[in-house]
Design a protein around this motif. Structure first.
Motif, PDB file in Angstrom:
ATOM      1  N   THR A 664       0.851  -1.193   0.000  1.00 16.03           N
ATOM      2  CA  THR A 664       0.000   0.000   0.000  1.00 16.03           C
ATOM      3  C   THR A 664       0.881   1.236   0.000  1.00 16.03           C
ATOM      4  O   THR A 664       1.841   1.324   0.766  1.00 16.03           O
ATOM      5  CB  THR A 664      -0.904   0.032   1.247  1.00 16.03           C
ATOM      6  OG1 THR A 664      -1.643  -1.189   1.334  1.00 16.03           O
ATOM      7  CG2 THR A 664      -1.868   1.199   1.187  1.00 16.03           C
ATOM      8  N   LEU A 665       0.560   2.189  -0.858  1.00 19.76           N
ATOM      9  CA  LEU A 665       1.279   3.455  -0.888  1.00 19.76           C
ATOM     10  C   LEU A 665       0.645   4.437   0.086  1.00 19.76           C
ATOM     11  O   LEU A 665      -0.580   4.465   0.259  1.00 19.76           O
ATOM     12  CB  LEU A 665       1.266   4.059  -2.290  1.00 19.76           C
ATOM     13  CG  LEU A 665       2.035   3.302  -3.377  1.00 19.76           C
ATOM     14  CD1 LEU A 665       1.861   4.003  -4.716  1.00 19.76           C
ATOM     15  CD2 LEU A 665       3.503   3.193  -3.030  1.00 19.76           C
ATOM     16  N   ALA A 666       1.463   5.255   0.721  1.00 17.88           N
ATOM     17  CA  ALA A 666       0.956   6.275   1.631  1.00 17.88           C
ATOM     18  C   ALA A 666       0.141   7.306   0.853  1.00 17.88           C
ATOM     19  O   ALA A 666       0.522   7.713  -0.251  1.00 17.88           O
ATOM     20  CB  ALA A 666       2.117   6.956   2.349  1.00 17.88           C
ATOM     21  N   ASN A 667      -0.991   7.698   1.408  1.00 13.84           N
ATOM     22  CA  ASN A 667      -1.848   8.736   0.828  1.00 13.84           C
ATOM     23  C   ASN A 667      -2.293   8.401  -0.596  1.00 13.84           C
ATOM     24  O   ASN A 667      -2.413   9.284  -1.443  1.00 13.84           O
ATOM     25  CB  ASN A 667      -1.125  10.090   0.833  1.00 13.84           C
ATOM     26  CG  ASN A 667      -0.630  10.479   2.203  1.00 13.84           C
ATOM     27  OD1 ASN A 667      -1.346  10.345   3.183  1.00 13.84           O
ATOM     28  ND2 ASN A 667       0.617  10.939   2.274  1.00 13.84           N
ATOM     29  N   SER A 668      -2.514   7.120  -0.856  1.00  7.61           N
ATOM     30  CA  SER A 668      -2.897   6.732  -2.216  1.00  7.61           C
ATOM     31  C   SER A 668      -3.595   5.380  -2.198  1.00  7.61           C
ATOM     32  O   SER A 668      -3.284   4.519  -1.374  1.00  7.61           O
ATOM     33  CB  SER A 668      -1.660   6.661  -3.116  1.00  7.61           C
ATOM     34  OG  SER A 668      -2.004   6.156  -4.392  1.00  7.61           O
ATOM     35  N   GLU A 669      -4.522   5.212  -3.109  1.00  6.77           N
ATOM     36  CA  GLU A 669      -5.147   3.904  -3.346  1.00  6.77           C
ATOM     37  C   GLU A 669      -4.795   3.423  -4.747  1.00  6.77           C
ATOM     38  O   GLU A 669      -5.580   2.776  -5.431  1.00  6.77           O
ATOM     39  CB  GLU A 669      -6.659   4.003  -3.163  1.00  6.77           C
ATOM     40  CG  GLU A 669      -7.074   4.368  -1.742  1.00  6.77           C
ATOM     41  CD  GLU A 669      -8.574   4.447  -1.566  1.00  6.77           C
ATOM     42  OE1 GLU A 669      -9.298   4.227  -2.575  1.00  6.77           O
ATOM     43  OE2 GLU A 669      -9.030   4.718  -0.443  1.00  6.77           O
ATOM     44  N   ALA A 670      -3.600   3.735  -5.164  1.00  7.90           N
ATOM     45  CA  ALA A 670      -3.176   3.454  -6.534  1.00  7.90           C
ATOM     46  C   ALA A 670      -3.097   1.960  -6.804  1.00  7.90           C
ATOM     47  O   ALA A 670      -2.792   1.165  -5.924  1.00  7.90           O
ATOM     48  CB  ALA A 670      -1.807   4.086  -6.788  1.00  7.90           C
ATOM     49  N   SER A 671      -3.350   1.618  -8.036  1.00  4.75           N
ATOM     50  CA  SER A 671      -3.060   0.271  -8.514  1.00  4.75           C
ATOM     51  C   SER A 671      -1.671   0.279  -9.137  1.00  4.75           C
ATOM     52  O   SER A 671      -1.035   1.324  -9.261  1.00  4.75           O
ATOM     53  CB  SER A 671      -4.121  -0.170  -9.527  1.00  4.75           C
ATOM     54  OG  SER A 671      -4.165   0.751 -10.614  1.00  4.75           O
ATOM     55  N   PHE A 672      -1.193  -0.907  -9.529  1.00  6.38           N
ATOM     56  CA  PHE A 672       0.190  -1.048  -9.970  1.00  6.38           C
ATOM     57  C   PHE A 672       0.286  -1.885 -11.245  1.00  6.38           C
ATOM     58  O   PHE A 672      -0.621  -2.657 -11.578  1.00  6.38           O
ATOM     59  CB  PHE A 672       1.019  -1.757  -8.895  1.00  6.38           C
ATOM     60  CG  PHE A 672       1.037  -1.089  -7.559  1.00  6.38           C
ATOM     61  CD1 PHE A 672       1.995  -0.129  -7.262  1.00  6.38           C
ATOM     62  CD2 PHE A 672       0.095  -1.413  -6.589  1.00  6.38           C
ATOM     63  CE1 PHE A 672       2.026   0.483  -6.019  1.00  6.38           C
ATOM     64  CE2 PHE A 672       0.119  -0.811  -5.348  1.00  6.38           C
ATOM     65  CZ  PHE A 672       1.079   0.147  -5.062  1.00  6.38           C
ATOM     66  N   GLN A 673       1.436  -1.729 -11.898  1.00 11.15           N
ATOM     67  CA  GLN A 673       1.883  -2.689 -12.898  1.00 11.15           C
ATOM     68  C   GLN A 673       3.020  -3.460 -12.271  1.00 11.15           C
ATOM     69  O   GLN A 673       3.963  -2.868 -11.731  1.00 11.15           O
ATOM     70  CB  GLN A 673       2.331  -1.988 -14.182  1.00 11.15           C
ATOM     71  CG  GLN A 673       2.355  -2.878 -15.410  1.00 11.15           C
ATOM     72  CD  GLN A 673       0.963  -3.324 -15.858  1.00 11.15           C
ATOM     73  OE1 GLN A 673      -0.040  -2.695 -15.488  1.00 11.15           O
ATOM     74  NE2 GLN A 673       0.885  -4.398 -16.628  1.00 11.15           N
ATOM     75  N   LEU A 674       2.938  -4.803 -12.314  1.00  9.00           N
ATOM     76  CA  LEU A 674       3.887  -5.670 -11.601  1.00  9.00           C
ATOM     77  C   LEU A 674       4.858  -6.309 -12.584  1.00  9.00           C
ATOM     78  O   LEU A 674       4.442  -6.883 -13.599  1.00  9.00           O
ATOM     79  CB  LEU A 674       3.112  -6.730 -10.821  1.00  9.00           C
ATOM     80  CG  LEU A 674       3.887  -7.631  -9.863  1.00  9.00           C
ATOM     81  CD1 LEU A 674       2.958  -8.142  -8.754  1.00  9.00           C
ATOM     82  CD2 LEU A 674       4.527  -8.841 -10.563  1.00  9.00           C
ATOM     83  N   TYR A 675       6.157  -6.227 -12.249  1.00  4.46           N
ATOM     84  CA  TYR A 675       7.223  -6.782 -13.080  1.00  4.46           C
ATOM     85  C   TYR A 675       8.033  -7.780 -12.252  1.00  4.46           C
ATOM     86  O   TYR A 675       8.283  -7.561 -11.065  1.00  4.46           O
ATOM     87  CB  TYR A 675       8.154  -5.668 -13.573  1.00  4.46           C
ATOM     88  CG  TYR A 675       7.479  -4.637 -14.437  1.00  4.46           C
ATOM     89  CD1 TYR A 675       7.566  -4.695 -15.821  1.00  4.46           C
ATOM     90  CD2 TYR A 675       6.755  -3.591 -13.859  1.00  4.46           C
ATOM     91  CE1 TYR A 675       6.948  -3.731 -16.617  1.00  4.46           C
ATOM     92  CE2 TYR A 675       6.135  -2.631 -14.641  1.00  4.46           C
ATOM     93  CZ  TYR A 675       6.236  -2.707 -16.019  1.00  4.46           C
ATOM     94  OH  TYR A 675       5.616  -1.758 -16.803  1.00  4.46           O
ATOM     95  N   ARG A 676       8.474  -8.858 -12.899  1.00  8.23           N
ATOM     96  CA  ARG A 676       9.251  -9.896 -12.224  1.00  8.23           C
ATOM     97  C   ARG A 676      10.612 -10.064 -12.904  1.00  8.23           C
ATOM     98  O   ARG A 676      10.727  -9.902 -14.129  1.00  8.23           O
ATOM     99  CB  ARG A 676       8.514 -11.236 -12.252  1.00  8.23           C
ATOM    100  CG  ARG A 676       7.165 -11.212 -11.558  1.00  8.23           C
ATOM    101  CD  ARG A 676       6.504 -12.602 -11.568  1.00  8.23           C
ATOM    102  NE  ARG A 676       5.154 -12.508 -11.026  1.00  8.23           N
ATOM    103  CZ  ARG A 676       4.863 -12.562  -9.737  1.00  8.23           C
ATOM    104  NH1 ARG A 676       5.845 -12.725  -8.865  1.00  8.23           N
ATOM    105  NH2 ARG A 676       3.620 -12.463  -9.311  1.00  8.23           N
ATOM    106  N   VAL A 677      11.629 -10.394 -12.119  1.00 10.67           N
ATOM    107  CA  VAL A 677      12.949 -10.701 -12.673  1.00 10.67           C
ATOM    108  C   VAL A 677      12.838 -11.920 -13.584  1.00 10.67           C
ATOM    109  O   VAL A 677      12.224 -12.927 -13.231  1.00 10.67           O
ATOM    110  CB  VAL A 677      13.964 -10.985 -11.549  1.00 10.67           C
ATOM    111  CG1 VAL A 677      15.280 -11.501 -12.137  1.00 10.67           C
ATOM    112  CG2 VAL A 677      14.226  -9.731 -10.736  1.00 10.67           C
ATOM    113  N   GLY A 678      13.420 -11.814 -14.778  1.00  7.93           N
ATOM    114  CA  GLY A 678      13.455 -12.949 -15.687  1.00  7.93           C
ATOM    115  C   GLY A 678      12.223 -13.120 -16.544  1.00  7.93           C
ATOM    116  O   GLY A 678      12.132 -14.090 -17.308  1.00  7.93           O
ATOM    117  N   GLN A 679      11.251 -12.208 -16.455  1.00  6.21           N
ATOM    118  CA  GLN A 679      10.034 -12.307 -17.262  1.00  6.21           C
ATOM    119  C   GLN A 679       9.851 -11.031 -18.069  1.00  6.21           C
ATOM    120  O   GLN A 679      10.015  -9.926 -17.554  1.00  6.21           O
ATOM    121  CB  GLN A 679       8.807 -12.541 -16.378  1.00  6.21           C
ATOM    122  CG  GLN A 679       8.795 -13.893 -15.689  1.00  6.21           C
ATOM    123  CD  GLN A 679       7.485 -14.147 -14.946  1.00  6.21           C
ATOM    124  OE1 GLN A 679       6.509 -13.416 -15.108  1.00  6.21           O
ATOM    125  NE2 GLN A 679       7.466 -15.188 -14.134  1.00  6.21           N
TER     126      GLN A 679
END
Length: 702
Positions: A664-679
């Motif tokens: 969870t980000l402070a002062n935000s309800e933002a969604s994310f783009q998730l990245y993984r090592v090797g993908q």
């Protein structure tokens, strides 16, 4: 009745008889720092006499002459004379000005020495009877180290006796700036809930010691156990933490010492560190990196010769090693042992070694390697002299630091590969420390530097910039004060090296190992070792220096054959990956698992470089991670993209089990783009993340 000075944040109280600091109250949370006022201290001096070097001016034996109000938030305490326990009354006048600035207390000490003796030590402020709030966890003292993190020493339930019981009256440990374990002039005393910042705000780099004593002693010496009581059999008990300077004030001389600052704060070490960061902004100026160095996030360190003459690689063999490294993502090689005598041999001379090839061979190899796209940094050091060199007596000894008795300040040197060196005698190259305050020595160092510059490398790495406890020089022929701090000369030498290097090549890079904060202005890359438990300083590495100075580039070493955790650390903290197989004596093909995972991490970092390479490092500030198993080792950090202000969270699972967490980000309800090592593919996320064992992910704020 005690004298009292207060504002909305702090209340300070002084004993009217001795001037001792008997109260220090954080009014925001009602924490009385001085829990045992019977241990309170005011000023203390050490004024050596013939036959009595330990002539102590003890706080409890002094009589305060006056206490004057200088304004609503400032007072001055005066002692018109002092009494030594061996000397009796001395004609030494002491004035202590104390002022409140919001949640800070500033102490400024002035000493007028009209006695026939030198004032060697000055103690103030002294927090006598210091304790955490009752019911809270014990405090720990923290100092910033050459490894970029914190040395941490707990005040309980056990307490170390670092200084040895034979030399002290009570269990004690010492933190001295600017040694390698205290590279900034402050300490934090914190339990993660409440904290105390104690620091010297002094651009002149004068030595300050933070002495911690447990009085009267252990309850149980077998376990070093601290008694929880404030009094033991009628004897007051608690901690005494003293700030001790070494001014060496001569007879007839007056001196005003740099301000000492106390700040009482709530929260983690991040909040305490901000006190220093705010003051630092008033004087610290960064030397910008050459543009070419900004993008290099992967090094290799290679040792090719030792003082035992291992002659591991010739100069011409370096080209193939560099080609191999280039194929595996390496952008720069730190070359060690290239000069005569090998690593830590024949210092401070920077001539080539005929056993490895000719001067032309090394220059040609450097040129070919740089044409491949790999930069060469030649390791050097100018801080100590190898006493076995033929030039030592005639050319070097006059420039060595001297102790009070006129002898060179020696140290045992370093050991490589053979048992006779490891044993400390035999073939070890013993050293003598060099006085950087001597302008004549600095000229010699610049002469040797020119030999390195002429080889045509892109940069140098100065080893051991401030990693030694030998600080004081007493040689009057070097044209400095009696008992002066040699690190001040290191800053002068840094200025001169910087000027010479930039005149030679404006794009030349200066990097250094363990730079103190003044030297980071000239050496914008810091070479460290950030593995846990390094030198016994910290259990888990924390990226304190990177948090304090996000612009600082830090390179840390990877020596393990499957060193995924160290790669993860580099990603989470924005560190340069520095490969060192066989303790920097191997090639990258020696440990393919480490290099393969490192390359995958580099690819991800390059993909997201505006966030996790060029972005501003925030450590854990600005995000929370919930749901992880407390037994799992979790490392996470936040970066801010300077272009769009969006945040990235790097989440590393350093354990052997799958980790599930909610970010969870402070002062935000933002969604994310998730990245993984090797993908290559990314995925959308609402902050929930599954991280595989010994791997990491990056969440980018959408």
């Amino acid at each position: 009745m005690n004298y009292r000075l207060e504002n909305d944040y702090i209340a300070v109280e002084f004993d009217p008889e001795t001037g001792a600091l008997v109260g220090l109250l954080n009014k925001q949370n009602d924490w009385q720092v001085i829990r045992q006022p019977k241990l309170a201290m005011g000023i203390r001096l050490t004024v050596p006499m013939p036959e009595h070097r330990n002539n102590r001016v003890l706080s409890e034996r002094q009589s305060l002459s006056s206490y004057g109000q200088l304004g609503s938030n400032k007072v001055k305490l005066k002692w018109d004379q002092v009494e030594g326990d061996k000397s009796g009354v001395l004609a030494i006048k002491v004035e202590l000005t104390v002022s409140l600035e919001a949640d800070q207390v500033h102490f400024e000490l002035e000493i007028d020495n009209q006695s026939p003796f030198i004032v060697e030590e000055a103690w103030a402020p002294c927090l006598g009877g210091l304790r955490e709030q009752k019911g809270e966890a014990h405090l720990s003292s923290m100092s910033m180290t050459m490894c970029g993190g914190f040395r941490e020493v707990s005040h309980g339930p056990s307490f170390p006796n670092q200084l040895g019981y034979w030399g002290t009256d009570h269990p004690s440990f010492l933190m001295t700036y600017p040694e390698s374990s205290v590279l900034t002039p402050f300490i934090l005393m914190t339990n993660g809930v409440n904290g105390i910042y104690l620091g010297q705000h002094d651009q002149a780099q004068n030595i300050v010691n933070f002495l911690h004593e447990l009085k009267p002693g252990y309850g149980d010496s077998k376990h070093g156990r601290v008694m929880e009581e404030d009094e033991i059999d009628g004897i007051p008990a608690g901690y005494v933490v003293s700030a001790i300077r070494l001014p060496f004030i001569q007879p007839g001389e007056s001196m005003t010492l740099a301000p000492m600052v106390i700040r009482l704060y709530e929260g983690t070490w991040h909040e305490g560190l901000k006190t220093y960061m705010d003051w630092r902004k008033t004087w610290h100026v960064h030397e910008p990196l050459p543009a070419w160095a900004e993008e290099i996030d992967c090094w290799m360190t290679l040792h090719i010769n030792s003082p035992e003459g291992c002659c591991q690689n010739s100069y011409l063999e370096l080209v193939d090693i560099a080609r191999e490294a280039k194929e595996r993502g390496v952008g720069a090689i730190q070359l060690i042992g290239w000069a005569r005598g090998g690593q830590d041999g024949d210092e401070p001379f920077q001539d080539i070694n005929p056993q490895l090839g000719t001067w032309e061979d090394l220059q040609s190899a450097i040129q070919q390697i740089e044409q491949l796209g790999v930069r060469i940094y030649l390791m050097c050091k100018f801080k100590w002299a190898d006493r076995t060199t033929p030039e030592y007596k005639a050319e070097i000894e006059q420039h060595t630091m001297k102790d009070m008795y006129g002898d060179p300040v020696y140290f045992q040197g370093y050991a490589y590969q053979t048992i006779t060196q490891q044993l400390g005698g035999g073939s070890r190259r013993t050293g003598a420390m060099l006085c950087h305050l001597s302008s004549d020595y600095r000229k010699l160092a610049l002469r040797e530097l020119q030999k390195l510059l002429d080889l045509g490398s892109s940069g140098l790495l100065y080893d051991e910039l401030t990693s030694d406890e030998r600080l004081l020089c007493f040689d009057p022929t070097h044209n400095h004060r009696y008992g002066e701090n040699n690190v001040k000369g290191s800053t002068l030498l840094a200025e001169e090296i910087h000027k010479a290097a930039k005149a030679h090549n404006p794009e030349f890079l200066l990097a250094g190992e363990g730079s103190n904060d003044h030297l980071t202005q000239y050496y914008p890359i810091n070479y460290v070792r950030s593995t846990d438990k390094w030198a016994g300083w910290e259990i888990n590495h924390r990226a304190a220096w990177k948090f304090m100075d996000p612009a600082m580039k830090i390179a840390t070493c990877l020596t393990g054959w499957d060193d995924r955790e160290m790669v993860n650390q580099c990603m989470a903290y924005g560190y340069i990956i520095n490969y060192e197989p066989y303790h920097f004596k191997g090639r990258l093909t020696d440990y393919p698992r480490t290099v393969e995972y490192g390359q995958q991490a580099q690819q991800l970092r390059n993909r997201l470089k505006e966030y996790i390479w060029h972005g501003t490092f925030q450590d854990t500030m600005g995000a929370t991670v919930a749901g992880a198993n407390p037994q799992q080792e979790l490392v996470y950090s936040v970066f801010i993209n300077s272009a769009n202000g969006k945040r990235a969270v790097v989440l590393a699972n350093q354990s052997l089990e799958v980790l599930e967490a909610q970010v969870t980000l402070a002062n935000s309800e933002a969604s994310f783009q998730l990245y993984r090592v090797g993908q290559d593919e990314s995925e959308s996320s609402e902050g929930y993340a599954v991280v595989q064992p010994r791997s990491l992910i990056v969440l980018i704020e959408a």
